[in-house]
Design a protein around this motif. Structure first.
Motif, PDB file in Angstrom:
ATOM      1  N   TYR A 257      46.776  32.165   0.398  1.00 51.27           N
ATOM      2  CA  TYR A 257      45.324  32.145   0.526  1.00 51.27           C
ATOM      3  C   TYR A 257      44.671  30.889  -0.033  1.00 51.27           C
ATOM      4  CZ  TYR A 257      45.921  37.025   1.801  1.00 51.27           C
ATOM      5  OH  TYR A 257      46.317  38.192   2.430  1.00 51.27           O
ATOM      6  N   GLY A 258      45.437  30.024  -0.686  1.00 49.36           N
ATOM      7  CA  GLY A 258      44.866  28.788  -1.188  1.00 49.36           C
ATOM      8  C   GLY A 258      44.372  27.897  -0.060  1.00 49.36           C
ATOM      9  N   ASP A 259      43.383  27.071  -0.349  1.00 47.18           N
ATOM     10  CA  ASP A 259      42.739  26.221   0.657  1.00 47.18           C
ATOM     11  C   ASP A 259      43.677  25.078   1.052  1.00 47.18           C
ATOM     12  OD1 ASP A 259      41.085  24.516   2.151  1.00 47.18           O
ATOM     13  OD2 ASP A 259      39.321  25.032   0.968  1.00 47.18           O
TER      14      ASP A 259
ATOM     15  N   THR B 281      40.518  29.581  -5.299  1.00 46.71           N
ATOM     16  CA  THR B 281      40.897  30.747  -4.498  1.00 46.71           C
ATOM     17  C   THR B 281      40.334  32.013  -5.131  1.00 46.71           C
ATOM     18  OG1 THR B 281      42.966  29.587  -3.995  1.00 46.71           O
ATOM     19  CG2 THR B 281      42.837  31.907  -3.377  1.00 46.71           C
TER      20      THR B 281
ATOM     21  N   GLN C   2      48.531  32.802  -4.064  1.00 48.74           N
ATOM     22  CA  GLN C   2      47.985  31.453  -3.962  1.00 48.74           C
ATOM     23  C   GLN C   2      48.590  30.686  -2.801  1.00 48.74           C
ATOM     24  OE1 GLN C   2      45.686  29.628  -4.520  1.00 48.74           O
ATOM     25  NE2 GLN C   2      46.276  27.501  -4.830  1.00 48.74           N
TER      26      GLN C   2
ATOM     27  N   LYS D  66      37.444  34.242  -3.338  1.00 43.69           N
ATOM     28  CA  LYS D  66      37.824  35.577  -2.883  1.00 43.69           C
ATOM     29  C   LYS D  66      37.285  36.682  -3.783  1.00 43.69           C
ATOM     30  CE  LYS D  66      40.660  34.640   0.650  1.00 43.69           C
ATOM     31  NZ  LYS D  66      40.477  35.199   2.019  1.00 43.69           N
TER      32      LYS D  66
END
Length: 571
Positions: free
Chosen positions: A301-303, A315, A298, A319
């Motif tokens: 790759y979290g926004d 996420t 997280q 994904k």
């Protein structure tokens, strides 16, 4: 967290200047220091002057608020808002000692408006705290080994754990794991000690946050441990849930659930609540490695551009669950095993006196919406002077007096009776109702919650009596806004505030916290709410099947459609 985890907080897909303002603010904060120390010295205002410092203080467990009941009047008088602060305590698994309770009581009477709140995540909040009282409270907590680190902010929040000691013979083992995880995932910055304890700053470097880096998590991250058959922590509402699995020799490991979260925004269909997905089983000795891996995925790759979609649930849905699971396995260095069988039978609390095999006694006391007013503070102060076990805050905002020695029971019963806290006077629906604080202190609240729900339940109780349902347990959750701190979207009856006196009404959640509900009325007042509930509860009384829960009935009877996934919640 483990220093072996690679810090990729700057290795992002976009340059920092193209990310959200909050990401840039964290990066420039000098590991959460900002100018908080200087702002506390400003005597011209009751606030912390810097807007960035207000955000940074959340990482220290502190929210700046103001008394919204007097906001308009103060504006007319050309006065600044009646600024005050909320302080949230880090209390892993909701457990505190009598000595800690007495210190909390002392601090609340001196600095917190003579009141405390038990939150829906098993901890305490001080409200009505003035700026000059921030340090005295935090330093007072430190005297009994309590703190407020990471109780808020873009980090791992307080770790929850099933509190009913009857739920499992390995309860103590799992509770200790919750404490271990909590200590493991908090930020390592020394800013907290420097600002609040007065420690001198020592030489630091980029390794000051070996896991979080300079920008921490994209948004808050919530972890909880559930011990079947009790789902009191609402494990499917956690970003990371560990569901304890036992065998003949004791605790074997955990089923892992990821991606739960309650927050949403009205009129924004791209935001929605989501229940966590169970992705497999891990042995108990892999628990820390799993937590590291899930948070790493997280973190990386979290926004970080759109905070409205920065939670782990988005996420995962963006994904794909399979991709996220594979990435967690890669970081963890081991695959998940197949999930083990388990079953939840309740997400409420056990009431009355109960005894565990060790001969100790446990008593749950209902605290309506978690509000410990002066009368309740007096009662529990008396109990804390008698009690030699622990107090356990439940996720349903109640208190368990746990580990009572048999010879102390009579004295505790006498205190409860003296203060009118006999359990027989509390109805089943009130026992299964929780509410967030909302007005007048929460800056996000659009409507009342804690102050309004008790009066609404008076009318619902009368309605239940007319329909012969007075003894039927039905879960009720109310939040003053759509952010869902009281987890309203998994209640059988849920409310979220839209405006003063106006709410969205939801029906159809699962009694054990296993299903989302669905909106049945939008932006309505009490009259419509009671009319709808009277009709649906009347049908439930007439048409229910043996043992059928209210939420299940609303689905079967076609009153609301079942929500199968969070992303279809707004359909």
């Amino acid at each position: 967290m483990t220093s072996q985890t690679i810090d990729r907080s700057h290795d992002l897909s976009q340059p920092l200047d193209r990310l959200s303002a909050d990401e840039r603010m964290k990066d420039a904060s000098d590991y959460l220091r900002g100018t908080i120390k200087q702002g506390l010295l400003d005597r011209i205002t009751g606030a912390v002057p810097s807007a960035d410092d207000v955000k940074l203080m959340k990482f220290h467990g502190i929210y700046q608020q103001d008394d919204r009941d007097v906001r308009d009047e103060r504006r007319r008088q050309k006065l600044e808002p009646a600024f005050q602060f909320m302080i949230r305590v880090r209390l892993p698994g909701g457990v505190c000692t009598p000595a800690q309770w007495l210190k909390l009581d002392e601090l609340a009477r001196a600095h917190g408006g003579r009141t405390l709140r038990i939150t829906t995540r098993q901890t305490f909040q001080f409200h009505w705290v003035l700026k000059d009282s921030l340090r005295p409270i935090i330093q007072g907590l430190h005297e009994t080994l309590l703190d407020t680190v990471a109780a808020c902010g873009d980090d791992s929040r307080g770790v929850m754990c099933t509190v009913d000691p009857q739920s499992s013979r390995f309860h103590a083992e799992v509770a200790a794991m919750a404490k271990r995880v909590s200590d493991h995932v908090i930020p390592r910055t020394r800013a907290y000690h420097e600002i609040w304890y007065g420690d001198e700053r020592v030489a630091s470097s980029e390794s000051e946050e070996p896991f979080y880096g300079r920008t921490y998590m994209p948004r808050k991250f919530k972890i909880g441990f559930a011990l079947p058959p009790s789902n009191d922590i609402d494990v499917y509402a956690q970003d990371l849930g560990f569901i304890a699995i036992g065998g003949p020799e004791g605790l074997e490991g955990f089923n892992v659930a990821i991606g739960g979260g309650m927050g949403r925004t009205d009129q924004a269909p791209e935001t929605y609540p989501r229940l966590a997905s169970v992705i497999g089983f891990i042995p108990a000795d892999r628990m820390i490695a799993c937590a590291d891996a899930v948070m790493t995925v997280q973190r990386d790759y979290g926004d970080r551009k759109d905070r409205a979609r920065a939670r782990f649930k988005y996420t995962i849905d963006d994904k794909g669950l399979g991709w996220i699971k594979a990435e967690i396995e890669r970081v963890m260095g081991a695959p998940f095993e197949e999930a083990r069988p388990y079953a939840f039978t309740s997400n409420g609390d056990s009431f009355g006196w109960n005894e565990t095999p060790d001969g100790r006694l446990h008593r749950t006391v209902t605290i309506q919406n978690g509000r410990l007013d002066l009368k309740l503070l007096d009662a529990f102060r008396d109990i804390a002077h008698i009690h030699r076990g622990t107090f356990r805050m439940t996720p349903n905002q109640n208190v368990i007096i746990a580990g009572v020695r048999p010879e102390d029971r009579a004295a505790i019963d006498a205190v409860l009776a003296e203060h009118g806290l006999e359990e027989e006077s509390v109805s089943p629906i009130r026992r299964n109702a929780i509410a967030c604080v909302a007005l007048p202190t929460c800056g996000l609240a659009m409507a009342e919650s804690e102050r309004y729900l008790p009066g609404l339940l008076d009318k619902v109780e009368a309605m239940l009596a007319r329909h012969g349902l007075s003894e039927e347990p039905i879960t009720v959750r109310m939040s003053g806004c759509p952010n869902g701190c009281s987890r309203p979207y998994i209640a059988e009856i849920g409310f979220t505030g839209r405006a003063p006196g106006k709410y969205n009404l939801y029906l159809g959640g699962g009694f054990h916290g296993e299903r989302l509900n669905r909106m049945i009325r939008e932006n309505v007042g009490e009259g419509v709410i009671l009319e709808v509930l009277d009709e649906v509860l009347g049908r439930y009384a007439r048409e229910r099947q043996p043992g059928e829960r209210f939420g299940d009935f609303t689905i079967r009877a076609g009153i609301v459609r079942e929500v199968t996934e969070g992303r279809y919640f707004n359909d």
